[in-house]
Every structure is written in C-alpha cells, then in structure tokens.
Design a protein around this motif. Structure first.
Motif: not given
Length: 531
Positions: A405-413
């Motif tokens: 599993x590759x964790x990808x951080x997304x924009x809070x907005x």
C-alpha cells in the motif's frame, strides 16, 4: 469603549491562539455530515450530584470553529457545526433525529401518509415566533420553497427534492398536505434533514435580527467572532435554563481547549481524541464523548481494478485489524465497525457476524483473484482527525497479506471532491444520518456522492421497494437484505465508529451523552444549565 460582544477583546487567548477572523480552515460538512432527537431521551450528566434541580440563570460561552467574515445566521445557508448550533438555538425544524437517527416530531405535532405513501398530511403544534406571531402552514411552505429555489445554493435543496412543492398546499392554518414525486416511506427524514429550518413567511434578511421559533432570541452577531442570544420565555418546548448563550469562534482546537482550561468559555466543541485522552482524568474539565458519531472507513471503488473483483474487496475486509485501527487512529475513542454504516441506528443489521482480521483468508482470496503481490495507492489527507494515522496502520496490516500500500497525501482543501471520482482506495468518514439517507445518497446508481461507485440495479430496486413499503417491519427487512449485500461485497470497509468529543467546565450540567453529533440533543443548549 470596546464592544461587549467582541470576543477578540474579552478573550485574548482566543486571539493569540488562532481566533478566527477570516474565512477558511473551518471543519465543514464534507468532513462530517450533519444530521438531529428528543430532549427527554438521551442520558445527561447526573443531576443528583448538584442538587437534582436545574438552576436558572447565567451566560454559557461555547467555543466552536467558524467561517470568518463569511458567516451568516441564515439557517438555510449554514455549512459548519457553528452554523448548525446557532440555527438550532434560533430556529426549529418540523422534525429532528433521535439518538437512533429515527425522526421525532418537533414543530410538526404529527404526520400521516396515504396508502400510496406519496401524500403526507402534517399537523403543526401550537408554537410562536420570537415576535409573537404563530408558526403556520404558510411559513412552512415559504421556508421549503425558499430552500428549493434553483437559483440559490441552499444546502438542503437536495433533501427536499422528493417533494412537489408546487402541488403541496396548506389545508388549514396549522395543517399541510405534502405531495411527493414518488412513494417515500421515510418522508419524516426529509422534514428532519439538515438545514430545513422554518422561518417566517417573507423573511429574507437574518444577520441583523433574525426571528425564529427556537429557544433563544437574537441579541447580537459579529461574523467570525461572537453571537449572543437570550432566553425565549415563551418557547413551546419550555424556556431555557440559561439567561444567555454566547457562541465564541475559535478556529484552532488548541484555542478552544485553552479557552476552556483558562475559564474563558464553559463549552469547547470538537476536540481531537488525543486531547480527550489527555484531559479525561485530569479533573479540571470534563470530557464528554458522543458515541457512534462518525463512521471511519476505507472506500474501495468497485467499478475499477483491483476492487471490481469482489474477492479482492473481501480480502481487504479480512486484512483490517479493527481494534488496532481504533486504538491507533482514534486513540481508543470509538468502537470497531463491521463494514456497514450506522451502528446503533434504526434498521442497522446488528445480527450479522462481526468480521475479524484473518490474514490467511485474505491471502487465499487474493490468490484466487490472481492478485498476489498486489500494489495499491491509498489516498488520505489531514482533512480529518485520524486519517493519516489510519492509512499508516492499514499499510502495515496489508503488508502482512503480501499487499503493498502506497499512501498518498491529498490536499485538505480539495480532498472530498478529489476522492469522489479519482483513485481506487481512500480514507473516508461520515457523520450521523439515517441509514436510509446513507443508502440514497451514496449507494444507488444515480447517487451524487457515490464514493465507492457501487452500482447494482437489483440493489436500487430493493431500495425503491423499501420506500414503497408502509409496514415498518417489512421495510426493515428490506434494509436488512441490502445491508447483507453490502457486508458481503460492498465497497465500504468500515473499521470503526468514532466518538465526538466535547469539553465542558465543571459547572456545566445537562449535556446529553448518548446522542451522536448533530442529532437534536447535540449542542442542545436550551436543556443545559450552570451549577
């Protein structure tokens, strides 16, 4: 002289620690959908230890995250928890949600459908607005037609879509006939929907002096700073105990907890699990946990590889170590889930066996599906408490089953918009709403917020059959069939249900403890008093 309602002057700690004076950064409904219970239902703080009799008087100051200069007291425009709490204090709805998310009467004294479930007769109780005028059927129709205006962006417009408001009519001063576009057995849920507040006929401006029928009257409003309200003595459900109620805006969680610890407010909304645990036994404040307030899940998109194979989805159900996720991502502030929304709510299929972590079974299913050595991307963001922690924990659990599993951080907005159609696997959260509403909004072929892309014509047919079924037990059986399908092969891996955490001063009494966030007894300040 400074304005007595200016909380940046009177509460300097809020100003120093992120007091919100401009728009942005508030926790909106995308993170936790809002929903509403009878004031006599949920258990409250033990009144016996403070004399057993509620005390009248005083001003309670409640700290919420807000929306800055863009804030409004228009109850049909609200999107934030602060908006919902202020609207509840000033206005009423026809119905609201009990602790089990079933609709209970408020301004509507009773309702009755015809045999076809496409016409509902509603009788209003005797209630008055703050200016002394009675609440009438004309006010209800005006309010609903205002919300449904296609030229406006009122949030509740979608909730009222099943009603033919042109054909609906007043049949008396306190009676209405709602004509529906199709059979709708759960019509009371529409009357209880978020934002469906009743305003006086012809009302347009709200920020300079709104007139509602709620437990508190308007005193003053400074957007992004403070709202002061005063007891409405003639409130139909009994006058509040408090003389006054003030909503103080503090956007950062640290500002809310520090204001509570410093005695600048008596109520702090939306604390994170780590804060709750840190102050649980300290004694200087009380931590109140509202159970089953937020579904915590991973959403698998069922219309694309690898999750278009139900064996892969089932494998992921078995990968999840739910206790570890609740302990690690929620600091233990919640309980494990069973891959279904609405634990403890009306119609919940609690007879289904609790799913357990079974890495061997997961490996077997992945091998059957030809998905050994599977690699997937898990989208997450700091948009909600526990999301990044849950992603890391699940990544490690999946590795034990041979899944990378590759964790990808997304924009809070933009996270909630991004994950609706993009990606294959994401962290997901939902607040309290009826199970029927969850199904209609997220699991039907034409649902506009279908994050798992679950599309099944047979499932759609079962839902329509349920909406055409008057007998509640028979309707419940249909919801049970739908939930068994979802438990076996749905796209929501529901690993837990988080508590909603509040902080209150030792002097505060009457805070409901069993109502999920955004049910009627959440932020029910007309039933709270100061010891």
């Amino acid at each position: 002289m400074s304005d007595p309602t200016d909380s940046s002057t009177r509460f300097p700690a809020l100003r120093r620690r992120g007091f919100l004076a401009a728009a942005g950064g508030a926790a909106g409904l995308g993170a936790l959908a809002l929903a509403g219970c009878s004031g006599s239902g949920p258990a409250t703080r033990d009144a016996g230890k403070d004399g057993g009799v509620p005390k009248r008087g005083g001003r309670l100051r409640a700290a919420f995250a807000g929306g800055g200069a863009s804030e409004t007291l228009d109850p049909h425009l609200g999107n934030l928890f602060a908006d919902a709490a202020r609207s509840k204090a000033l206005f009423d709805k026809l119905a609201d949600y009990g602790a089990d998310l079933s609709a209970e009467p408020r301004l509507a004294e009773r309702w009755e459908p015809n045999a076809a479930l496409d016409r509902w007769t509603v009788t209003l109780r005797k209630a008055g607005f703050h200016d002394g005028k009675p609440v009438t059927a004309a006010d209800v129709l005006y309010s609903y037609r205002r919300i449904a205006d296609p030229a406006k962006a009122y949030r509740a417009r979608a909730s009222l879509e099943p009603i033919d408001l042109k054909a609906s009519r007043a049949t008396g001063a306190r009676s209405l006939e709602f004509v529906l576009k199709r059979p709708t057995a759960e019509f009371p849920n529409i009357m209880a929907a978020f934002g469906t507040y009743i305003v006086p006929e012809g009302a347009t401006g709200f920020d300079s002096g709104p007139v509602g029928s709620g437990p508190f009257r308007f005193v003053s409003f400074t957007p992004g700073r403070s709202t002061v309200l005063r007891r409405h003595e003639e409130y139909w459900d009994g006058a509040p105990h408090l003389d006054e109620l003030e909503f103080v805006i503090a956007n950062e969680e640290s500002a809310r907890i520090n204001a509570l610890l410093g005695g600048q407010v008596e109520y702090a909304h939306e604390l994170n699990p780590a804060t709750g645990r840190a102050h649980e036994k300290a004694g200087s404040i009380e931590i109140v946990r509202l159970p089953n307030s937020a579904m915590q899940a991973f959403a698998m998109k069922t219309d694309r590889p690898p999750f278009d194979d139900p064996r892969v989805r089932e494998a992921f159900f078995h990968i999840a170590g739910r206790e570890e996720l609740v302990d690690g991502a929620l600091s233990g502030a919640g309980e494990i889930g069973n891959d279904l929304f609405g634990k403890g709510y009306e119609y919940y299929a609690d007879e289904l066996p609790q799913r357990e972590q079974d890495i061997d079974r997961a490996r077997h299913l992945l091998k059957q599906a030809g998905a050994e050595g599977l690699k997937v991307t898990l989208d997450t963001s700091a948009v909600a408490a526990g999301f990044t922690e849950a992603a890391g924990i699940f990544r490690d659990q999946a590795a034990r089953a041979g899944v990378t599993v590759e964790v990808r951080m997304g924009s809070k907005d933009s996270y909630w918009k991004d994950i609706l159609d993009s990606g294959t696997l994401c962290c997901y959260r939902s607040g309290a709403m009826p199970i029927e509403s969850h199904i209609s909004q997220r699991l039907l072929t034409d649902s506009t917020t279908n994050a798992t892309k679950w599309q099944d014509k047979g499932f759609d047919t079962l839902y329509q059959q349920a909406q055409s079924t008057k007998d509640k037990a028979e309707r419940g059986a249909l919801y049970g069939r739908m939930q068994r399908r979802l438990h076996a092969e749905g796209g929501f891996l529901v690993w837990g249900f988080g508590d909603w955490i509040l902080g209150v001063a030792p002097s505060v009494r009457g805070v409901a403890r069993e109502a999920p966030a955004n049910t009627l007894d959440w932020a029910r300040f007309d039933k709270v008093w100061l010891a």
